[in-house]
Design a protein around this motif. Structure first.
Motif, short mmCIF file in Angstrom:
data_model
loop_
_atom_site.label_atom_id
_atom_site.label_comp_id
_atom_site.label_asym_id
_atom_site.label_seq_id
_atom_site.Cartn_x
_atom_site.Cartn_y
_atom_site.Cartn_z
N ARG A 210 54.86 25.26 28.38
CA ARG A 210 56.00 25.04 27.31
C ARG A 210 57.39 25.41 27.50
NH1 ARG A 210 53.28 26.52 21.80
NH2 ARG A 210 55.05 25.39 20.76
N LEU A 211 57.59 26.63 27.98
CA LEU A 211 58.80 27.05 28.32
C LEU A 211 59.48 26.18 29.43
CD1 LEU A 211 57.91 30.79 28.14
CD2 LEU A 211 59.42 29.60 26.66
N ALA A 212 58.80 25.93 30.31
CA ALA A 212 59.17 25.08 31.45
C ALA A 212 59.94 23.83 31.28
CB ALA A 212 58.22 24.80 32.69
N VAL A 213 59.53 23.28 30.14
CA VAL A 213 60.03 22.00 29.47
C VAL A 213 60.85 21.95 28.43
CG1 VAL A 213 57.91 20.71 30.59
CG2 VAL A 213 57.88 21.48 28.21
N ALA A 214 60.99 23.13 27.88
CA ALA A 214 61.85 23.30 26.59
C ALA A 214 63.46 23.18 27.16
CB ALA A 214 61.75 24.39 25.81
N SER A 215 64.50 22.81 25.91
CA SER A 215 65.58 23.02 26.35
C SER A 215 65.90 24.49 26.27
CB SER A 215 66.26 22.15 25.11
OG SER A 215 66.22 23.05 23.90
N PRO A 216 67.27 24.84 26.69
CA PRO A 216 67.64 26.22 26.62
C PRO A 216 67.48 26.97 25.23
CG PRO A 216 69.38 25.09 27.96
CD PRO A 216 68.40 24.22 27.56
N VAL A 217 67.88 26.32 24.10
CA VAL A 217 67.89 27.01 22.63
C VAL A 217 66.19 26.91 22.47
CG1 VAL A 217 68.29 26.47 20.40
CG2 VAL A 217 70.10 26.30 22.05
N GLY A 218 65.55 25.70 22.70
CA GLY A 218 64.12 25.82 22.31
C GLY A 218 63.38 26.76 23.13
N ARG A 219 63.84 27.08 24.36
CA ARG A 219 63.09 28.21 25.16
C ARG A 219 63.37 29.24 24.67
NH1 ARG A 219 65.86 27.47 30.13
NH2 ARG A 219 64.79 25.59 30.41
N GLU A 220 64.42 29.75 24.13
CA GLU A 220 64.47 31.15 23.29
C GLU A 220 63.74 31.12 22.13
OE1 GLU A 220 65.13 33.00 25.63
OE2 GLU A 220 66.03 31.19 26.74
N GLN A 221 63.81 29.89 21.36
CA GLN A 221 62.89 30.05 20.14
C GLN A 221 61.46 29.98 20.37
OE1 GLN A 221 64.73 26.13 18.76
NE2 GLN A 221 65.87 27.41 17.22
N LEU A 222 61.18 29.56 21.38
CA LEU A 222 59.55 29.60 21.67
C LEU A 222 59.32 31.06 22.33
CD1 LEU A 222 58.87 26.32 23.94
CD2 LEU A 222 57.83 27.10 22.04
N ARG A 223 60.19 31.49 22.88
CA ARG A 223 59.68 33.01 23.66
C ARG A 223 59.64 33.91 22.00
NH1 ARG A 223 63.97 32.71 28.32
NH2 ARG A 223 62.48 32.58 29.90
N ILE A 224 60.63 33.67 21.10
CA ILE A 224 60.62 34.42 19.74
C ILE A 224 59.29 34.01 19.36
CG2 ILE A 224 61.71 34.84 17.51
CD1 ILE A 224 64.27 34.29 19.08
N GLN A 225 58.88 32.75 19.03
CA GLN A 225 57.57 32.46 18.58
C GLN A 225 56.32 33.00 18.95
OE1 GLN A 225 56.79 28.05 18.02
NE2 GLN A 225 54.39 28.76 18.25
N PHE A 226 56.31 33.17 20.51
CA PHE A 226 55.25 33.75 21.13
C PHE A 226 55.12 35.18 20.72
CE2 PHE A 226 54.68 29.64 22.62
CZ PHE A 226 55.36 29.32 23.86
N ALA A 227 56.30 35.69 20.82
CA ALA A 227 56.71 37.23 20.53
C ALA A 227 55.89 37.36 19.25
CB ALA A 227 57.83 37.52 20.64
N ARG A 228 56.44 36.65 18.05
CA ARG A 228 55.91 37.05 16.65
C ARG A 228 54.62 36.74 16.43
NH1 ARG A 228 60.07 34.57 12.27
NH2 ARG A 228 59.03 36.12 11.13
N ASP A 229 54.13 35.70 17.03
CA ASP A 229 52.42 35.43 17.18
C ASP A 229 51.67 36.61 17.53
OD1 ASP A 229 52.94 33.08 16.15
OD2 ASP A 229 52.64 31.93 18.14
N ARG A 230 52.22 37.32 18.52
CA ARG A 230 51.58 38.63 19.25
C ARG A 230 51.65 39.77 18.02
NH1 ARG A 230 52.14 35.44 23.65
NH2 ARG A 230 50.54 35.67 25.28
N PHE A 231 52.86 39.76 17.61
CA PHE A 231 53.10 41.00 16.71
C PHE A 231 52.24 40.68 15.25
CE2 PHE A 231 57.51 41.13 18.42
CZ PHE A 231 57.21 41.73 19.53
N HIS A 232 52.10 39.47 14.88
CA HIS A 232 51.16 39.34 13.84
C HIS A 232 49.67 39.70 14.20
CE1 HIS A 232 54.61 36.47 12.09
NE2 HIS A 232 54.69 37.97 11.85
N GLN A 233 49.42 39.32 15.39
CA GLN A 233 48.09 39.06 15.87
C GLN A 233 47.62 40.76 15.95
OE1 GLN A 233 47.27 36.94 19.14
NE2 GLN A 233 45.14 36.60 18.84
#
Lengths: 186, 181
Positions: free
Chosen positions: A95-118
């Motif tokens: 997902r990161l590989a195909v994302a736009s630059p902004v989308g990539r950082e938003q995904l990274r943040i989302q992946f991080a937050r998912d892990r913190f909540h989990q």
């Protein structure tokens, strides 16, 4: 470049210059795209492969993911002590590989937050899992922090805001992990 | 624009954007170097350039950029290794000229390609010091100061190697009947 050269030397210099070709815009873009894809799918100091192999691996991973929807759905919540956690990482990298630059950082943040909540959900049952989730989430967050300054100025604000929220999630998860540790020692 | 040494430090600290910028900055040089070695229209140029940049990205921690010219020299060293790997594993293959150009142009392309090949062979007969300086100066377009920084030689030594290299190349070309035309 021509300082002090004789006419015959200049002629040879001209022929040497024409021996090589300049990279066109399309060459540059396709090469850099392949290099970025390779960096995202392989860790540092690993043997890398050329574009077609890397893209092939990405496509194979994507195919694997899309052909096993159930597995993907399950892996998106997989815990570090599960074999499916590797699949979770792979899917995220695709997902990161195909994302736009902004989308990539938003995904990274989302992946991080998912892990913190989990991590907060599982800390009382499985502390090592929670620690690893927080650690991996923190890595994603750190990457996003590194990259945000390189985004277009107009797009940095929303990402910064998400980073702050994710930072709060991280603090909460770490806090809960510490509290759980303290209770365990009592 | 950030300096190369600043980019190197940021890239080493995990800044992906800086690493991208560093790779992209050196891509034109690597591309010219690879096309000079393989040929302008060789089918594997893009692959070798990619492999060079990917290897550079994965071994960025080994780049020591304290002195000017260290980064280009480091990239060119990696490119040389990748070219050597390529030569070992791949048969020579070029784009099929007849397939991509009009028939009337084929003879000219073959002639140009043959002239370039013989010029490369003449370059290979120079001393490695002379060849290095000529490549940096006239294939990659670095000026005297930059070439001095990359090779670690004084400007005077670069000029001397350049002069002797060009003279040798001229002799080899004339001796082999490679005059332009």
């Amino acid at each position: 470049m021509n300082d002090g050269l004789s006419a015959s030397e200049l002629e040879i210099a001209d022929r040497l210059w024409k021996l090589a070709a300049d990279a066109g815009q399309a060459d540059t873009e396709s090469i850099m795209q392949a290099v970025r894809a390779a960096r995202l799918t392989a860790g540092p100091r690993r043997q890398h492969r050329p574009q077609r192999i890397v893209l092939g691996a990405l496509m194979a991973a994507a195919l694997l993911l899309t052909s096993a929807v159930g597995a993907v759905a399950a892996s998106s919540q997989a815990l570090p002590d599960s074999p499916a956690y590797t699949l979770r990482f792979t899917g995220e990298q695709v997902r990161l590989a195909v994302a736009s630059p902004v989308g990539r950082e938003q995904l990274r943040i989302q992946f991080a937050r998912d892990r913190f909540h989990q991590a907060q959900d599982v800390v009382s049952q499985n502390r090592p899992n929670a620690k690893r989730l927080i650690s991996d989430g923190s890595d994603y967050l750190q990457q996003a922090r590194h990259e945000v300054s390189s985004l277009p100025a107009g797009e940095q604000g929303p990402v910064e805001s998400q980073l702050n929220q994710a930072g709060a999630d991280q603090a909460a998860a770490e806090n809960q992990l510490n509290q759980d540790g303290a209770q365990g020692q009592q | 624009m950030a300096g190369a040494d600043d980019l190197v430090e940021r890239a080493k600290n995990g800044d992906g954007r800086a690493l991208d910028a560093l790779l992209e900055r050196h891509l034109p040089m690597v591309y010219r170097f690879v096309t000079m070695r393989l040929g302008r229209d060789h089918a594997d140029v893009d692959d070798v350039v990619q492999e060079t940049l990917i290897a550079a990205a994965s071994s960025i921690m080994s780049l020591r950029a304290e002195r000017d010219g260290a980064a280009p020299a480091w990239f060119l060293t990696i490119a040389r290794h990748k070219l050597a790997d390529h030569t070992r594993r791949a048969p020579i293959r070029h784009l099929d000229a007849e397939a991509v150009v009009a028939e009337s142009d084929v003879q000219q392309i073959v002639s140009d390609r043959d002239r370039d090949r013989r010029l490369r062979e003449a370059m290979a007969r120079l001393t490695s010091d002379q060849e290095e300086v000529l490549v940096l100066r006239f294939v990659l377009g670095f000026d005297l100061d930059q070439t001095s920084a990359i090779t670690g030689r004084t400007v005077g030594a670069v000029k001397a190697l350049q002069h002797r290299g060009l003279a040798s190349l001229e002799r080899i070309i004339k001796g082999a009947g490679l005059e332009s035309g």
